[in-house]
Scaffold this motif. Structure first.
Motif, PDB file in Angstrom:
ATOM      1  N   MET A   1       0.848  -1.192   0.000  1.00 20.51           N
ATOM      2  CA  MET A   1       0.000   0.000   0.000  1.00 20.51           C
ATOM      3  C   MET A   1       0.886   1.245   0.000  1.00 20.51           C
ATOM      4  SD  MET A   1      -2.698   1.334   2.895  1.00 20.51           S
ATOM      5  CE  MET A   1      -3.845  -0.017   2.651  1.00 20.51           C
ATOM      6  N   ASN A   2       0.640   2.139  -0.964  1.00 16.47           N
ATOM      7  CA  ASN A   2       1.406   3.381  -1.045  1.00 16.47           C
ATOM      8  C   ASN A   2       0.973   4.354   0.050  1.00 16.47           C
ATOM      9  OD1 ASN A   2       2.889   2.672  -3.389  1.00 16.47           O
ATOM     10  ND2 ASN A   2       1.119   3.186  -4.656  1.00 16.47           N
ATOM     11  N   VAL A  23      -8.452   8.334  -5.655  1.00 12.92           N
ATOM     12  CA  VAL A  23      -7.733   7.282  -6.398  1.00 12.92           C
ATOM     13  C   VAL A  23      -7.148   6.299  -5.391  1.00 12.92           C
ATOM     14  CG1 VAL A  23      -6.096   6.850  -8.276  1.00 12.92           C
ATOM     15  CG2 VAL A  23      -7.148   9.102  -8.074  1.00 12.92           C
ATOM     16  N   PRO A  24      -7.994   5.535  -4.688  1.00 14.84           N
ATOM     17  CA  PRO A  24      -7.510   4.667  -3.602  1.00 14.84           C
ATOM     18  C   PRO A  24      -6.612   3.537  -4.075  1.00 14.84           C
ATOM     19  CG  PRO A  24      -9.837   4.250  -4.069  1.00 14.84           C
ATOM     20  CD  PRO A  24      -9.462   5.470  -4.836  1.00 14.84           C
ATOM     21  N   GLU A  25      -6.735   3.164  -5.361  1.00 14.18           N
ATOM     22  CA  GLU A  25      -5.886   2.086  -5.866  1.00 14.18           C
ATOM     23  C   GLU A  25      -4.424   2.502  -5.961  1.00 14.18           C
ATOM     24  OE1 GLU A  25      -7.739   4.140  -9.521  1.00 14.18           O
ATOM     25  OE2 GLU A  25      -8.289   3.650  -7.444  1.00 14.18           O
ATOM     26  N   VAL A  26      -4.149   3.797  -5.931  1.00 10.45           N
ATOM     27  CA  VAL A  26      -2.769   4.295  -5.984  1.00 10.45           C
ATOM     28  C   VAL A  26      -2.362   4.887  -4.640  1.00 10.45           C
ATOM     29  CG1 VAL A  26      -1.200   5.953  -7.077  1.00 10.45           C
ATOM     30  CG2 VAL A  26      -2.903   4.745  -8.456  1.00 10.45           C
ATOM     31  N   GLY A  28      -2.792   4.910  -0.878  1.00  9.89           N
ATOM     32  CA  GLY A  28      -3.322   4.144   0.240  1.00  9.89           C
ATOM     33  C   GLY A  28      -3.530   5.015   1.456  1.00  9.89           C
ATOM     34  N   ARG A  53     -13.460   8.622   2.515  1.00  9.17           N
ATOM     35  CA  ARG A  53     -12.155   8.139   2.960  1.00  9.17           C
ATOM     36  C   ARG A  53     -11.639   8.929   4.159  1.00  9.17           C
ATOM     37  NH1 ARG A  53      -7.483   6.906  -1.063  1.00  9.17           N
ATOM     38  NH2 ARG A  53      -6.775   5.927   0.869  1.00  9.17           N
ATOM     39  N   LYS A 357       0.969  10.195  -8.876  1.00  4.26           N
ATOM     40  CA  LYS A 357       0.484   8.907  -9.392  1.00  4.26           C
ATOM     41  C   LYS A 357       1.499   8.283 -10.340  1.00  4.26           C
ATOM     42  CE  LYS A 357      -3.541   7.030 -11.913  1.00  4.26           C
ATOM     43  NZ  LYS A 357      -2.944   6.663 -13.222  1.00  4.26           N
ATOM     44  N   GLU A 361       3.317   4.759  -9.452  1.00  3.87           N
ATOM     45  CA  GLU A 361       3.104   3.626 -10.368  1.00  3.87           C
ATOM     46  C   GLU A 361       4.392   3.196 -11.052  1.00  3.87           C
ATOM     47  OE1 GLU A 361      -1.568   4.212 -11.664  1.00  3.87           O
ATOM     48  OE2 GLU A 361      -0.027   5.225 -12.843  1.00  3.87           O
TER      49      GLU A 361
END
Length: 407
Positions: A1-2, A23-26, A28, A53, A357, A361
């Motif tokens: 998790m970032n 952008v929770p996938e990137v 954390g 969040r 991001k 990534e």
């Protein structure tokens, strides 16, 4: 998790916190820190309301390297997103080196006591970031930032050589105040009153502040505005990294009302950055002025209209002359509806999130200190469309190019 640490709780910090949370996938675990923790807590509450969040908050003195490094360690942040003041760039970069963290900012370093912003101080940290295995991304706002990426994308997809670049920043918004700045008043006024510099035939040419101006009509019925030539930091990196540039200029719109107020403030000494003694206390006039002007972070609710920021670029492709105009138009009221900030903060905060991001990534993460145009532009350009700053590129005929060439 970032895990990321955002430092700065002004209008831009508000946008960055909201957009990262979206952008929770990137992104954390997110921590938002500032000297005034109550500002962070107010933003965190709004992020929770709008996105669902939770983000953590913390108090930090961004001028204190050891304190900031300790906060980085405590949060476990992989990346520090600096949306504080340009004066604090170097201390925050030092903290990242000390704590082992990557770094991103939106504006280059400027000393407190000299109205001079340039990249040299940050570029000088290149070897130290390389040796530490850390990555720094400089100027991931709109201008600098998106305008650099527009230029790199145009060079990749439309030109063999770029010869001229005109960056045109128009704010067609109206906040209803007699006089206010759209971002930190201290930084804004230092910037617009500095000597103008533009790139011409291999050197920077210096002229009086805003001594050249003309009318510019924006696309999509944004309107016609008077634009003034001034120096802006992205010119310094772009002419270094795109050696075919013969001329590069930056233009910004100002209303007669803004310029008249600024002239009076300069004439009475309120824009001075040297200390004066008042009732036995040492004060900086410009810092006092900042305290009495409207807070840019409070302008969103009353600002209407749109911004139009873009690049007019000419050069050659396959031996033939070519010209394009790449631009974004952003609506103040829509920005406020989405994140509670006006478009000036939005157009800086969204690219900060996108730059972060790209780094997290991996596509834009490489050891050392880098400017925006030194990375592949394609994924960033796609993310602009996906995250609220859609852009348009139009090819110009020779006649249209001549009309756009504002020099």
């Amino acid at each position: 998790m970032n895990k990321v640490l955002i430092i700065g709780a002004g209008g831009v910090g508000n946008v960055v916190a909201h957009k990262c949370a979206m952008v929770p996938e990137v992104f954390g675990e997110i921590t938002l820190a500032s000297r005034t923790v109550s500002k962070c807590e107010a933003i965190a509450a709004d992020v929770k309301m709008r996105t669902g969040r939770e983000i953590a908050t913390a108090q930090v003195d961004a001028d204190n390297v050891a304190e900031t490094a300790e906060l980085i360690r405590r949060t476990g942040a992989r990346l520090l997103i600096n949306v504080a003041l340009p004066y604090q760039d170097l201390t925050l970069m030092e903290a990242c080196l000390e704590a082992g963290c990557d770094y991103l900012d939106t504006a280059n370093y400027e000393p407190k006591d000299v109205a001079k912003f340039e990249y040299s101080w940050q570029w000088n940290l290149q070897e130290r970031f390389l040796s530490a295995g850390r990555s720094a991304l400089l100027g991931s706002g709109f201008d600098p930032g998106v305008t650099n990426v527009f230029t790199a994308w145009a060079l990749k997809h439309h030109f063999d050589e770029i010869h001229t670049l005109d960056i045109i920043d128009v704010n067609g918004g109206n906040h209803g105040h007699a006089f206010a700045t759209n971002f930190n008043p201290e930084i804004n006024i230092r910037e617009v009153t500095a000597e103008c510099r533009h790139w011409e035939n291999g050197t920077f040419v210096e002229t009086s502040p805003m001594s050249l101006h003309q009318s510019f009509t924006c696309p999509e019925e944004v309107g016609t505005y008077e634009i003034y030539r001034m120096y802006h930091e992205e010119l310094e990196s772009l002419v270094k990294h795109i050696p075919t540039l013969r001329r590069a200029q930056f233009w910004m719109s100002f209303s007669p009302n803004y310029l008249k107020h600024l002239e009076v403030l300069q004439n009475v000494g309120m824009t001075r950055i040297d200390p004066v003694i008042y009732q036995g206390q040492e004060i900086i006039p410009l810092q006092f002025l900042k305290a009495v002007l409207p807070n840019p972070g409070d302008l969103g609710e009353r600002t209407k209209g749109r911004t139009c920021i873009g690049n007019v670029i000419t050069g050659v492709k396959d031996g033939q002359p070519k010209a394009v105009y790449i631009y974004n138009i952003c609506d103040h009221e829509k920005c406020f509806e989405e994140v509670g900030s006006q478009a000036i903060s939005y157009t800086t905060g969204v690219p900060a999130m996108i730059g972060a991001k790209q780094m997290l990534e991996g596509s834009w993460r490489k050891d050392g200190v880098w400017n925006m145009e030194q990375h592949d532009p394609d994924a960033f350009m796609a993310d602009l469309n996906a995250h609220g700053l859609p852009w348009t590129c139009v090819e110009l005929t020779p006649d249209q190019a001549a009309a756009f060439q504002v020099a």
